[in-house]
Design a protein around this motif. Structure first.
Motif, mmCIF file in Angstrom:
data_model
loop_
_atom_site.group_PDB
_atom_site.id
_atom_site.type_symbol
_atom_site.label_atom_id
_atom_site.label_comp_id
_atom_site.label_asym_id
_atom_site.label_seq_id
_atom_site.Cartn_x
_atom_site.Cartn_y
_atom_site.Cartn_z
ATOM 1 N N CYS A 211 0.836 -1.219 0.000
ATOM 2 C CA CYS A 211 0.000 0.000 0.000
ATOM 3 C C CYS A 211 0.867 1.264 0.000
ATOM 4 O O CYS A 211 1.858 1.355 0.732
ATOM 5 C CB CYS A 211 -0.913 -0.021 1.223
ATOM 6 S SG CYS A 211 -1.901 1.482 1.395
ATOM 7 N N CYS A 214 -1.949 6.283 -0.413
ATOM 8 C CA CYS A 214 -2.348 7.448 -1.219
ATOM 9 C C CYS A 214 -3.784 7.891 -0.945
ATOM 10 O O CYS A 214 -4.150 9.029 -1.219
ATOM 11 C CB CYS A 214 -2.186 7.123 -2.703
ATOM 12 S SG CYS A 214 -3.257 5.764 -3.241
ATOM 13 N N LEU A 249 -6.533 6.690 5.267
ATOM 14 C CA LEU A 249 -5.292 6.071 4.786
ATOM 15 C C LEU A 249 -4.141 7.069 4.834
ATOM 16 O O LEU A 249 -2.979 6.697 4.699
ATOM 17 C CB LEU A 249 -5.469 5.585 3.339
ATOM 18 C CG LEU A 249 -6.015 4.182 3.052
ATOM 19 C CD1 LEU A 249 -5.210 3.109 3.760
ATOM 20 C CD2 LEU A 249 -7.459 4.019 3.356
ATOM 21 N N ALA A 302 -1.587 0.300 -6.492
ATOM 22 C CA ALA A 302 -0.735 -0.805 -6.051
ATOM 23 C C ALA A 302 -1.369 -2.164 -6.367
ATOM 24 O O ALA A 302 -0.809 -3.206 -6.016
ATOM 25 C CB ALA A 302 -0.483 -0.690 -4.550
HETATM 26 S S1 SF4 Z 1 -5.574 3.082 -3.243
HETATM 27 FE FE1 SF4 Z 1 -3.671 3.824 -2.243
HETATM 28 S S2 SF4 Z 1 -4.164 3.841 -0.030
HETATM 29 FE FE2 SF4 Z 1 -5.748 2.582 -1.022
HETATM 30 S S3 SF4 Z 1 -5.023 0.445 -0.860
HETATM 31 FE FE3 SF4 Z 1 -4.316 1.252 -2.837
HETATM 32 S S4 SF4 Z 1 -2.272 2.079 -2.471
HETATM 33 FE FE4 SF4 Z 1 -3.255 1.824 -0.466
#
Ligand code: SF4
Ligand code: SF4
Length: 316
Positions: A211, A214, A249, A302
């Motif tokens: 992760c 973001c 997040l 990701a």
């Molecule tokens: S969108 Fe960004 S914060 Fe959410 S799981 Fe994916 S990498 Fe992580």
């Protein structure tokens, strides 16, 4: 009373609706479907699978205040999918229980919602509750051959049906289109809650490695509604108390005065997102804070997939 809306009448109906409402609808923008203000009715796309941002973000946009609700023409969301209808209904509960939020209610009462049935995105895991949701909007358009069966859910929906572009149903016209089968993952609420409560599962560490923190997953989620408060000052207007969308997040979300932080690591913040959706919201509302639209997985840079994660958590 139900009526028939032939495909060819849809742009004509929308043009008529534009005389009374500001109409928002799904349209092609580049390679994506965007749910946005509709200028040319013929550009409406009801055969879409997923809009980039959910129509719920038109009700609670990334920045809003109590002034957002004043002096506005009524706004009509045309072509809201079942999963997004589910999310808007859930937001209505969240912003009325246990405490009524007048800012949300004042904005919400300006919105008229026309839902539509259409096969959802192949990876979505929306629970099959079509029949219940059809009555949870002003008007629902149920896919049938060469058009839609229009079902009113409110008095306003009945008014809309008076348009000449809806036709009386004849039995020859009404043949239901093939329906999508719902997915059972989100129905298994106790198992989901128990699985997410397992904080020692290796998945949390694995996801923390992937992760990026973001926050995109929560910005595209129709059921992420957390906001920061901000005062907007200008020389000519009284100060406005803005609500600006935020994401748990992000590290800044958990920061407090004095430089401390309640969730300094990505692992804690990632876990918190799942905990809120599948434990706290279940405790508070009896339903997970997820309608299975799959936006978070589709747009995660990701490649993190919520459906796969939940399945893995439940299996182990
Ligand atoms: S969108 Fe960004 S914060 Fe959410 S799981 Fe994916 S990498 Fe992580
Ligand atoms: S958590 Fe993901 S799948 Fe669930 S409603 Fe939000 S964006 Fe859709």
């Amino acid at each position: 009373m139900k009526k028939y809306l032939p495909n060819g009448n849809i742009p004509l109906l929308i043009r008529e609706l534009q005389n009374k409402f500001q109409v928002y609808a799904p349209q092609l923008e580049g390679k994506q479907i965007a749910f946005k203000h509709l200028v040319f009715p013929e550009r409406v796309r009801l055969d879409y699978s997923l809009s980039f941002l959910p129509p719920a973000k038109l009700i609670i946009p990334f920045s809003y205040s109590k002034e957002s609700a004043t002096n506005k023409q009524k706004q009509l969301l045309f072509g809201v999918h079942l999963a997004d209808l589910d999310a808007i209904n859930y937001l209505d509960r969240i912003f009325s229980q246990p405490i009524n939020d007048p800012i949300y209610q004042n904005i919400r009462k300006n919105f008229v919602i026309v839902g539509v049935d259409y096969p959802q995105q192949k990876d979505a895991f929306f629970t099959d509750q079509h029949e219940y949701l059809k009555s949870r909007c002003d008007l629902f358009l149920d896919k049938i051959n060469n058009g839609y069966l229009a079902i009113p859910g409110t008095l306003l929906g009945q008014e809309l049906l008076k348009s000449k572009y809806f036709e009386v149903i004849t039995s020859q016209k009404y043949q239901p289109a093939d329906k999508v089968n719902g997915n059972d993952l989100l129905k298994n609420i106790p198992a989901l809650k128990k699985a997410v409560l397992n904080k020692n599962h290796p998945i949390w560490e694995e996801m923390a490695q992937k992760c990026l923190g973001c926050g995109i997953c929560s910005y595209v989620c129709p059921l992420c509604f957390c906001f920061d408060r901000e005062e907007k000052n200008t020389l000519t207007q009284p100060p406005q108390q803005l609500r600006r969308a935020s994401s748990c997040l992000l590290k800044s979300f958990h920061a407090i005065a004095g430089g401390s932080n309640f969730a300094p690591t990505i692992k804690e913040r990632f876990y918190n997102w799942y905990y809120h959706k599948f434990v706290r919201m279940v405790d508070e509302y009896g339903q997970p804070g997820c309608v299975g639209c799959n936006r978070c997985s589709t747009y995660c840079p990701a490649g993190i997939n919520i459906y796969e994660n939940l399945q893995r958590l439940i299996e182990q």
